[in-house]
Enzyme design. Sequence first.
Site, PDB file in Angstrom:
ATOM      1  N   ASP A 170       0.837  -1.196   0.000  1.00 29.01           N
ATOM      2  CA  ASP A 170       0.000   0.000   0.000  1.00 29.01           C
ATOM      3  C   ASP A 170       0.878   1.254   0.000  1.00 29.01           C
ATOM      4  OD1 ASP A 170      -2.239  -1.539   0.013  1.00 29.01           O
ATOM      5  OD2 ASP A 170      -2.736  -1.235   2.130  1.00 29.01           O
TER       6      ASP A 170
ATOM      7  N   HIS B  55      -5.529   5.414  -0.321  1.00 22.91           N
ATOM      8  CA  HIS B  55      -4.211   4.890  -0.653  1.00 22.91           C
ATOM      9  C   HIS B  55      -4.302   4.128  -1.980  1.00 22.91           C
ATOM     10  CE1 HIS B  55      -6.062   1.306   1.150  1.00 22.91           C
ATOM     11  NE2 HIS B  55      -5.153   0.580   0.496  1.00 22.91           N
TER      12      HIS B  55
ATOM     13  N   HIS C 189      -3.383   0.487  -3.579  1.00 27.72           N
ATOM     14  CA  HIS C 189      -2.961  -0.897  -3.359  1.00 27.72           C
ATOM     15  C   HIS C 189      -2.292  -1.371  -4.649  1.00 27.72           C
ATOM     16  CE1 HIS C 189      -3.188  -5.060  -1.844  1.00 27.72           C
ATOM     17  NE2 HIS C 189      -3.431  -5.376  -3.118  1.00 27.72           N
TER      18      HIS C 189
END
Length: 239
Positions: A131, A211, A213
């Site tokens: 991440d 975020h 991934h």
Amino acid sequence: MFQRVTSRPSRTSRLRTRAAVLAAGMGASAVLGAGVAVAADAATPAASVAGAVQAQAAAQAKAAQQAEVAAAKAAAAKKAAVQKAAAKKAAAKAAAKKKAASWIDPVKKYRLSATFHQAGSMWQSTHSGQDFAVPSGTNVMAAHGGTVVKAGPNGAGDGPAYGNAIVIKHSNGVYSQYAHLSRIDVKVGQVVTTGQHIARSGNTGNSSGPHLHFEIRTTPNYGSAVDPVAFLHRKGVKV
């Protein structure tokens, strides 16, 4: 008895004779003087013409030399320009080749959060990728050139936990995945280059905050992920 009479030239005749002689002398002097003048006049222009010819020849030689120097400079400048253009083209080609062969981080100015194989209650088993903590709307780039094979919601077919996702196929059986996106800007079948914009980061799917991934896979599907950070390190990327 006859008396012998001797005739004498009259005064008028003598004067005429004397005048004729004087005129003849003056004529001769005039002719002689004219000849001298003509000779002088002929000599003077010849010297002037010779000097003018020499000066013109010198000027022409100097002009020819200057033209030759200018031509040499122009030729050298043209050659330098051609060499510069060729070098620029070669550098651009080398840069493009290097870019095509290189890998990069999928986002800039990030903070690493959940790591590969990290355990946690948010994942079915362990974390399948890396991440990159970034604000929603951050530019997401193709980590390497390739072809988009998946793009859409529901993890692009890998499940709702991924939210909006993209999968790109690269050479040598390598795939990269980008998930939790707020926006997808590519389509299946589209060819992308290294560093090309493909999406915006977000907080879709099973996410605790905005975020990106990121996964490296050996197939386009869930369950084939490898450590993305170790992979990028092998490609020279300092994550």
